[in-house]
Design a protein around this motif. Sequence first.
Motif, PDB file in Angstrom:
ATOM      1  N   PHE A  65      -0.814  -3.043  20.348  1.00 20.27           N
ATOM      2  CA  PHE A  65      -0.182  -3.632  19.166  1.00 20.27           C
ATOM      3  C   PHE A  65      -0.217  -2.658  17.983  1.00 20.27           C
ATOM      4  CE2 PHE A  65      -1.642  -7.309  21.653  1.00 20.27           C
ATOM      5  CZ  PHE A  65      -0.435  -7.981  21.796  1.00 20.27           C
ATOM      6  N   VAL A  66      -1.310  -1.898  17.863  1.00 14.01           N
ATOM      7  CA  VAL A  66      -1.361  -0.876  16.819  1.00 14.01           C
ATOM      8  C   VAL A  66      -0.349   0.225  17.112  1.00 14.01           C
ATOM      9  CG1 VAL A  66      -2.890   0.641  15.518  1.00 14.01           C
ATOM     10  CG2 VAL A  66      -3.809  -1.418  16.589  1.00 14.01           C
ATOM     11  N   LEU A  67      -0.143   0.506  18.390  1.00 16.81           N
ATOM     12  CA  LEU A  67       0.807   1.546  18.792  1.00 16.81           C
ATOM     13  C   LEU A  67       2.221   1.247  18.309  1.00 16.81           C
ATOM     14  CD1 LEU A  67       1.122   4.172  20.490  1.00 16.81           C
ATOM     15  CD2 LEU A  67       1.665   2.694  22.435  1.00 16.81           C
ATOM     16  N   LEU A  68       2.537  -0.020  18.117  1.00 20.32           N
ATOM     17  CA  LEU A  68       3.867  -0.384  17.615  1.00 20.32           C
ATOM     18  C   LEU A  68       4.181   0.329  16.297  1.00 20.32           C
ATOM     19  CD1 LEU A  68       4.083  -4.215  18.349  1.00 20.32           C
ATOM     20  CD2 LEU A  68       5.757  -2.494  19.055  1.00 20.32           C
ATOM     21  N   LEU A  69       3.199   0.455  15.416  1.00 18.95           N
ATOM     22  CA  LEU A  69       3.419   1.134  14.137  1.00 18.95           C
ATOM     23  C   LEU A  69       3.748   2.609  14.346  1.00 18.95           C
ATOM     24  CD1 LEU A  69       0.463  -0.426  12.112  1.00 18.95           C
ATOM     25  CD2 LEU A  69       2.881  -1.041  11.958  1.00 18.95           C
ATOM     26  N   TYR A  70       3.073   3.235  15.296  1.00 22.03           N
ATOM     27  CA  TYR A  70       3.331   4.637  15.596  1.00 22.03           C
ATOM     28  C   TYR A  70       4.744   4.824  16.147  1.00 22.03           C
ATOM     29  CZ  TYR A  70      -1.694   5.657  15.132  1.00 22.03           C
ATOM     30  OH  TYR A  70      -2.977   5.818  14.661  1.00 22.03           O
ATOM     31  N   VAL A  71       5.107   3.976  17.083  1.00 28.67           N
ATOM     32  CA  VAL A  71       6.432   4.094  17.685  1.00 28.67           C
ATOM     33  C   VAL A  71       7.512   3.883  16.631  1.00 28.67           C
ATOM     34  CG1 VAL A  71       8.002   3.131  19.407  1.00 28.67           C
ATOM     35  CG2 VAL A  71       5.570   3.369  19.935  1.00 28.67           C
ATOM     36  N   ALA A  72       7.346   2.875  15.773  1.00 26.05           N
ATOM     37  CA  ALA A  72       8.327   2.617  14.719  1.00 26.05           C
ATOM     38  C   ALA A  72       8.455   3.808  13.783  1.00 26.05           C
ATOM     39  CB  ALA A  72       7.933   1.363  13.937  1.00 26.05           C
ATOM     40  N   THR A  73       7.354   4.477  13.492  1.00 20.13           N
ATOM     41  CA  THR A  73       7.388   5.634  12.593  1.00 20.13           C
ATOM     42  C   THR A  73       8.251   6.751  13.164  1.00 20.13           C
ATOM     43  OG1 THR A  73       5.212   5.141  11.662  1.00 20.13           O
ATOM     44  CG2 THR A  73       5.973   7.422  11.536  1.00 20.13           C
ATOM     45  N   PHE A  74       8.025   7.104  14.413  1.00 17.77           N
ATOM     46  CA  PHE A  74       8.757   8.225  14.989  1.00 17.77           C
ATOM     47  C   PHE A  74      10.204   7.855  15.323  1.00 17.77           C
ATOM     48  CE2 PHE A  74       4.299   9.394  15.932  1.00 17.77           C
ATOM     49  CZ  PHE A  74       4.279  10.586  15.224  1.00 17.77           C
ATOM     50  N   VAL A  75      10.439   6.616  15.693  1.00 15.24           N
ATOM     51  CA  VAL A  75      11.827   6.180  15.911  1.00 15.24           C
ATOM     52  C   VAL A  75      12.602   6.233  14.600  1.00 15.24           C
ATOM     53  CG1 VAL A  75      13.265   4.198  16.509  1.00 15.24           C
ATOM     54  CG2 VAL A  75      11.315   4.788  17.939  1.00 15.24           C
ATOM     55  N   ARG A  76      11.951   5.823  13.511  1.00 11.69           N
ATOM     56  CA  ARG A  76      12.630   5.862  12.198  1.00 11.69           C
ATOM     57  C   ARG A  76      13.017   7.284  11.810  1.00 11.69           C
ATOM     58  NH1 ARG A  76      15.766   5.864   9.022  1.00 11.69           N
ATOM     59  NH2 ARG A  76      15.836   4.964   6.915  1.00 11.69           N
ATOM     60  N   GLN A  77      12.203   8.267  12.155  1.00 14.04           N
ATOM     61  CA  GLN A  77      12.554   9.649  11.836  1.00 14.04           C
ATOM     62  C   GLN A  77      13.822  10.080  12.578  1.00 14.04           C
ATOM     63  OE1 GLN A  77       9.348  12.437  12.319  1.00 14.04           O
ATOM     64  NE2 GLN A  77       8.317  11.748  10.468  1.00 14.04           N
ATOM     65  N   TYR A  78      13.975   9.646  13.805  1.00 14.05           N
ATOM     66  CA  TYR A  78      15.189   9.982  14.551  1.00 14.05           C
ATOM     67  C   TYR A  78      16.419   9.315  13.951  1.00 14.05           C
ATOM     68  CZ  TYR A  78      13.172  12.596  18.442  1.00 14.05           C
ATOM     69  OH  TYR A  78      12.578  13.578  19.204  1.00 14.05           O
ATOM     70  N   LEU A  79      16.224   8.221  13.224  1.00 15.32           N
ATOM     71  CA  LEU A  79      17.350   7.488  12.653  1.00 15.32           C
ATOM     72  C   LEU A  79      17.594   7.850  11.195  1.00 15.32           C
ATOM     73  CD1 LEU A  79      16.723   4.036  14.343  1.00 15.32           C
ATOM     74  CD2 LEU A  79      18.505   5.697  14.880  1.00 15.32           C
ATOM     75  N   TRP A  80      17.019   8.957  10.729  1.00 13.09           N
ATOM     76  CA  TRP A  80      17.380   9.461   9.409  1.00 13.09           C
ATOM     77  C   TRP A  80      18.868   9.783   9.349  1.00 13.09           C
ATOM     78  CZ3 TRP A  80      12.693  13.311   9.064  1.00 13.09           C
ATOM     79  CH2 TRP A  80      11.587  12.626   8.538  1.00 13.09           C
ATOM     80  N   LEU A  81      19.470  10.052  10.488  1.00 12.59           N
ATOM     81  CA  LEU A  81      20.890  10.394  10.542  1.00 12.59           C
ATOM     82  C   LEU A  81      21.773   9.214  10.167  1.00 12.59           C
ATOM     83  CD1 LEU A  81      20.848  12.434  13.878  1.00 12.59           C
ATOM     84  CD2 LEU A  81      21.231  13.370  11.585  1.00 12.59           C
ATOM     85  N   VAL A  82      21.244   7.987  10.294  1.00 15.89           N
ATOM     86  CA  VAL A  82      22.021   6.791   9.970  1.00 15.89           C
ATOM     87  C   VAL A  82      21.989   6.581   8.463  1.00 15.89           C
ATOM     88  CG1 VAL A  82      22.270   4.312  10.354  1.00 15.89           C
ATOM     89  CG2 VAL A  82      21.474   5.800  12.212  1.00 15.89           C
ATOM     90  N   GLY A  83      23.150   6.529   7.848  1.00 18.49           N
ATOM     91  CA  GLY A  83      23.222   6.444   6.393  1.00 18.49           C
ATOM     92  C   GLY A  83      22.737   5.129   5.816  1.00 18.49           C
ATOM     93  N   SER A  84      23.085   4.027   6.446  1.00 18.04           N
ATOM     94  CA  SER A  84      22.717   2.709   5.933  1.00 18.04           C
ATOM     95  C   SER A  84      21.259   2.394   6.257  1.00 18.04           C
ATOM     96  CB  SER A  84      23.626   1.632   6.539  1.00 18.04           C
ATOM     97  OG  SER A  84      23.155   0.339   6.244  1.00 18.04           O
ATOM     98  N   ARG A  85      20.481   2.024   5.241  1.00 19.60           N
ATOM     99  CA  ARG A  85      19.079   1.689   5.478  1.00 19.60           C
ATOM    100  C   ARG A  85      18.937   0.448   6.338  1.00 19.60           C
ATOM    101  NH1 ARG A  85      15.554   2.702  -0.057  1.00 19.60           N
ATOM    102  NH2 ARG A  85      16.198   4.861  -0.434  1.00 19.60           N
ATOM    103  N   GLN A  86      19.765  -0.566   6.070  1.00 17.33           N
ATOM    104  CA  GLN A  86      19.671  -1.800   6.831  1.00 17.33           C
ATOM    105  C   GLN A  86      19.972  -1.551   8.310  1.00 17.33           C
ATOM    106  OE1 GLN A  86      21.277  -1.406   3.988  1.00 17.33           O
ATOM    107  NE2 GLN A  86      20.197  -2.773   2.559  1.00 17.33           N
ATOM    108  N   THR A  87      21.029  -0.783   8.575  1.00 10.66           N
ATOM    109  CA  THR A  87      21.375  -0.475   9.962  1.00 10.66           C
ATOM    110  C   THR A  87      20.290   0.354  10.620  1.00 10.66           C
ATOM    111  OG1 THR A  87      23.720  -0.498   9.367  1.00 10.66           O
ATOM    112  CG2 THR A  87      23.124   0.565  11.441  1.00 10.66           C
ATOM    113  N   ALA A  88      19.773   1.340   9.877  1.00  6.52           N
ATOM    114  CA  ALA A  88      18.735   2.198  10.437  1.00  6.52           C
ATOM    115  C   ALA A  88      17.496   1.396  10.810  1.00  6.52           C
ATOM    116  CB  ALA A  88      18.387   3.300   9.441  1.00  6.52           C
TER     117      ALA A  88
END
Length: 322
Positions: free
Chosen positions: A40-63
């Motif tokens: 369950f703690v790992l979820l925060l780690y995964v979300a962090t690195f996935v979010r970095q890959y989605l920096w390319l998405v312009g819309s914050r809500q979509t990202a």
Amino acid sequence: MSSMVQREANDESTRPSALRRLVSRRAFEAASRKVEFGDFVLLLYVATFVRQYLWLVGSRQTAWALTVALTALVWLAHLWTKETAGERVPRRFWLVVALPLFVVYGMRAGLPDTSFDVLNYRLVNAERALGGWPLMQGDFFPAFYPLNPAPDMLLGITRRLLGYRLGTITNLLVLLWAGTILDRLLRPYVAGRWLRNLGVLLVLWTEHALFIVNNYMVDLLALPLLLLATEIALRPGDDGHERRDRVRLGLYLGAAVALKLLNLAYCIPVLLVYLYTSPKPARVGLKLAADAAWLAAAFALPLLPFTLFVWRETGNPVFPFY
């Protein structure tokens, strides 16, 4: 006769749905046996690195919508491929280890973190990277230190959810996760649960850890990842899952380096231990090269988004101060 035929037809029609329910129930039970506190703690780690890959998405809500969806998929894949948990963390662990650490955390939970690094650049790094690109052209208030914002993002997620004071609970959860791994590592050597849990508490009960547990410093975040990598390195890879272990080893070590560059100093000896304990091939061939490529690719995966970005922005992919 017709009623009997009709009843048999009804049984045939309900059989697939019953089978699906049985399969889904067994799959759920198998997954639940694998779930541990650290997952369950790992979820925060995964979300962090996935979010970095989605920096390319312009819309914050979509990202962020994509981040939540992809995080769930990656987490389920993690549960699907991980080994079934053996002995569960004993209930004594939560009394002997978790309770004292929670008391220490609670003593300062109401005090806001006003340390220099946090106010000077870590808050800025977190807010920028959670919203999009960490550096922006023509920025009126650029990040003071162009370091990888992954650890600040990880702490920033719980700060957004729980507020500034309670957002530091991530460090407490990470320390408890590290404790569960230590408990598992000590089982072959210390059979008594009370004594083993006391040993885990002594390992975690250090001045540095107790200082960091209540602030937004990032030093604790890599501890469970390095311990998981060490666990793989100490386990002989003769169970037919060598490639899976190499991928996980690479991911854990790469994420640890992404969280703090100096963690590379700990990754090198872990890799050396893994090379020593892993099965030796009769001859160097394509399989060995493929396994090394899998490990290298997994190691690079958590590092790739920020490395490419900072290379483009500053000309140095490792440490822009150079």
